[in-house]
Design a protein around this motif. Structure first.
Motif, PDB file in Angstrom:
ATOM      1  N   PRO A   1       0.784  -1.234   0.000  1.00  0.00           N
ATOM      2  CA  PRO A   1       0.000   0.000   0.000  1.00  0.00           C
ATOM      3  C   PRO A   1       0.819   1.290   0.000  1.00  0.00           C
ATOM      4  N   LEU A   2       1.961   1.298   0.683  1.00  0.00           N
ATOM      5  CA  LEU A   2       2.736   2.529   0.768  1.00  0.00           C
ATOM      6  C   LEU A   2       3.591   2.783  -0.470  1.00  0.00           C
ATOM      7  N   HIS A   3       3.534   1.880  -1.450  1.00  0.00           N
ATOM      8  CA  HIS A   3       4.112   2.169  -2.758  1.00  0.00           C
ATOM      9  C   HIS A   3       3.064   2.827  -3.653  1.00  0.00           C
ATOM     10  N   SER A   4       1.838   2.876  -3.176  1.00  0.00           N
ATOM     11  CA  SER A   4       0.743   3.448  -3.962  1.00  0.00           C
ATOM     12  C   SER A   4       0.048   4.577  -3.209  1.00  0.00           C
ATOM     13  N   ALA A   5       0.723   5.170  -2.254  1.00  0.00           N
ATOM     14  CA  ALA A   5       0.137   6.266  -1.480  1.00  0.00           C
ATOM     15  C   ALA A   5       1.226   6.969  -0.691  1.00  0.00           C
ATOM     16  N   GLU A   6       0.897   8.160  -0.209  1.00  0.00           N
ATOM     17  CA  GLU A   6       1.781   8.871   0.704  1.00  0.00           C
ATOM     18  C   GLU A   6       0.975   9.956   1.390  1.00  0.00           C
ATOM     19  N   ASN A   7       1.474  10.382   2.550  1.00  0.00           N
ATOM     20  CA  ASN A   7       0.824  11.412   3.350  1.00  0.00           C
ATOM     21  C   ASN A   7       1.804  12.565   3.536  1.00  0.00           C
ATOM     22  N   ASN A   8       2.421  12.972   2.386  1.00  0.00           N
ATOM     23  CA  ASN A   8       3.502  13.960   2.429  1.00  0.00           C
ATOM     24  C   ASN A   8       4.639  13.477   3.325  1.00  0.00           C
ATOM     25  N   ASP A   9       4.877  12.176   3.301  1.00  0.00           N
ATOM     26  CA  ASP A   9       5.906  11.583   4.158  1.00  0.00           C
ATOM     27  C   ASP A   9       6.739  10.549   3.399  1.00  0.00           C
ATOM     28  N   ARG A  10       6.792  10.720   2.055  1.00  0.00           N
ATOM     29  CA  ARG A  10       7.555   9.796   1.201  1.00  0.00           C
ATOM     30  C   ARG A  10       7.106   8.357   1.419  1.00  0.00           C
TER      31      ARG A  10
ATOM     32  N   CYS B   1      -6.074   8.370   6.385  1.00  0.00           N
ATOM     33  CA  CYS B   1      -4.953   9.215   5.981  1.00  0.00           C
ATOM     34  C   CYS B   1      -4.837  10.491   6.810  1.00  0.00           C
ATOM     35  N   PRO B   2      -4.327  10.417   8.023  1.00  0.00           N
ATOM     36  CA  PRO B   2      -4.251  11.577   8.909  1.00  0.00           C
ATOM     37  C   PRO B   2      -3.374  12.688   8.329  1.00  0.00           C
ATOM     38  N   VAL B   3      -3.685  13.901   8.690  1.00  0.00           N
ATOM     39  CA  VAL B   3      -2.910  15.045   8.233  1.00  0.00           C
ATOM     40  C   VAL B   3      -1.609  15.154   9.027  1.00  0.00           C
ATOM     41  N   HIS B   4      -1.662  14.791  10.284  1.00  0.00           N
ATOM     42  CA  HIS B   4      -0.493  14.956  11.138  1.00  0.00           C
ATOM     43  C   HIS B   4      -0.276  13.693  11.964  1.00  0.00           C
ATOM     44  N   LEU B   5       0.983  13.261  12.034  1.00  0.00           N
ATOM     45  CA  LEU B   5       1.347  12.108  12.855  1.00  0.00           C
ATOM     46  C   LEU B   5       2.394  12.530  13.870  1.00  0.00           C
ATOM     47  N   ALA B   6       2.379  11.857  15.000  1.00  0.00           N
ATOM     48  CA  ALA B   6       3.404  12.108  16.005  1.00  0.00           C
ATOM     49  C   ALA B   6       4.773  11.730  15.441  1.00  0.00           C
ATOM     50  N   LYS B   7       5.825  12.280  16.053  1.00  0.00           N
ATOM     51  CA  LYS B   7       7.172  11.986  15.569  1.00  0.00           C
ATOM     52  C   LYS B   7       7.486  10.501  15.653  1.00  0.00           C
ATOM     53  N   GLU B   8       6.945   9.837  16.659  1.00  0.00           N
ATOM     54  CA  GLU B   8       7.155   8.392  16.793  1.00  0.00           C
ATOM     55  C   GLU B   8       5.827   7.748  17.170  1.00  0.00           C
ATOM     56  N   VAL B   9       5.458   6.718  16.426  1.00  0.00           N
ATOM     57  CA  VAL B   9       4.181   6.041  16.628  1.00  0.00           C
ATOM     58  C   VAL B   9       4.455   4.635  17.143  1.00  0.00           C
ATOM     59  N   THR B  10       3.853   4.271  18.251  1.00  0.00           N
ATOM     60  CA  THR B  10       4.017   2.923  18.794  1.00  0.00           C
ATOM     61  C   THR B  10       2.953   2.010  18.193  1.00  0.00           C
ATOM     62  N   ILE B  11       3.412   0.959  17.516  1.00  0.00           N
ATOM     63  CA  ILE B  11       2.513  -0.005  16.880  1.00  0.00           C
ATOM     64  C   ILE B  11       2.429  -1.241  17.760  1.00  0.00           C
ATOM     65  N   GLY B  12       1.229  -1.522  18.231  1.00  0.00           N
ATOM     66  CA  GLY B  12       1.028  -2.665  19.115  1.00  0.00           C
ATOM     67  C   GLY B  12       0.317  -3.819  18.444  1.00  0.00           C
TER      68      GLY B  12
END
Length: 267
Positions: free
Chosen positions: A61-70, A214-225
């Motif tokens: 999916p992330l090869h077919s989308a981006e959130n201004n975050d490469r 597709c959030p506009v803003h993400l925290a600098k570090e996201v914890t994935i559980g």
């Protein structure tokens, strides 16, 4: 072709940023011209590798989308306590976790049913269990960056260990998921649009703290559980299966035509 306006806009931008892919995805003639050029040469592996890589890539999916975050490359996550870019998580780290879970289930089944199901092979069970243990350790300690960078020797060995189990993992997916007829239809643009929607709804939309796509803003570090991982692994598995079905379609249609009429004995 049934694309939404949002998908069309993304795909137009995608091709502007990836002109080489445009030749192979957008224009069937460009794809066939490339393959005709390499198909008559001694080494046909390049054609197979190139099409497999390019067509497979768009299902991540992330090869077919981006959130201004490469494409998630600028989003730092903690995945099972390990620092991993969001893009790398979807490039391979989530698959490593899925493979480890498969090995754990296989190990449980083997311990629970081996004596009754395989009495004649009972002596082989300790060896198989040792192989499973080795593969679980490889999946657990593999450097996620080795999926995209040239791996160090230690990681290369871990990749080799895990590759031995991928055919069994693929077989397990066929038992768990049904191949749907519409996987075989649609254009490459449709496939990109489909992966784009998954990125919005699943990759970004289900990150901790997000309530929509597709959030506009993400925290600098996201914890994935575990909750995110449990939701992501079925997406990864289905996309892997779709990619396999569709790559086979590309080979059957494109390479079949390229090889037609070749009486040289080289095809």
């Amino acid at each position: 072709e049934g694309l939404t306006k949002r998908q069309v806009i993304f795909i137009q931008e995608y091709y502007k940023k990836n002109p080489e892919r445009y030749k192979l995805y957008k224009e069937a003639s460009g794809r066939e011209a490339y393959l005709r050029n390499v198909w008559g040469k001694a080494d046909k592996k390049d054609a197979v590798k190139f099409i497999t890589h390019m067509a497979g890539d768009i299902h991540q999916p992330l090869h077919s989308a981006e959130n201004n975050d490469r494409g998630g490359n600028e989003v730092q996550t903690l995945l099972n306590g390990r620092p991993v870019k969001l893009h790398i998580a979807w490039d391979g780290a989530l698959l490593d976790i899925a493979l480890k879970r498969f090995l754990e289930k296989h190990e449980q089944d083997l311990r629970g049913y081996a004596k009754s199901l395989y009495p004649e092979r009972h002596n082989e069970i300790p060896k198989i269990l040792r192989q499973i243990k080795e593969a679980k350790e490889a999946a657990d300690s593999l450097n996620p960056m080795s999926h995209i960078d040239a791996p160090r020797e230690s990681d290369r060995r871990k990749h080799e260990i895990l590759l031995q189990w991928l055919p069994k993992y693929a077989d397990s997916l066929h038992g768990e998921y049904k191949v749907e007829d519409d996987w075989k239809s649609g254009s490459i643009e449709n496939w990109i649009g489909e992966a784009h929607d998954l990125a919005r709804a699943e990759v970004y939309g289900k990150l901790p703290g997000q309530t929509g796509e597709c959030p506009v803003h993400l925290a600098k570090e996201v914890t994935i559980g575990e909750k995110y991982i449990d939701s992501a692994i079925p997406v990864v598995n289905r996309q892997l299966m779709k990619a396999g079905v569709r790559i086979a379609q590309l080979f059957n249609s494109t390479l079949g035509r390229c090889g037609a009429g070749d009486d040289s004995g080289n095809g």
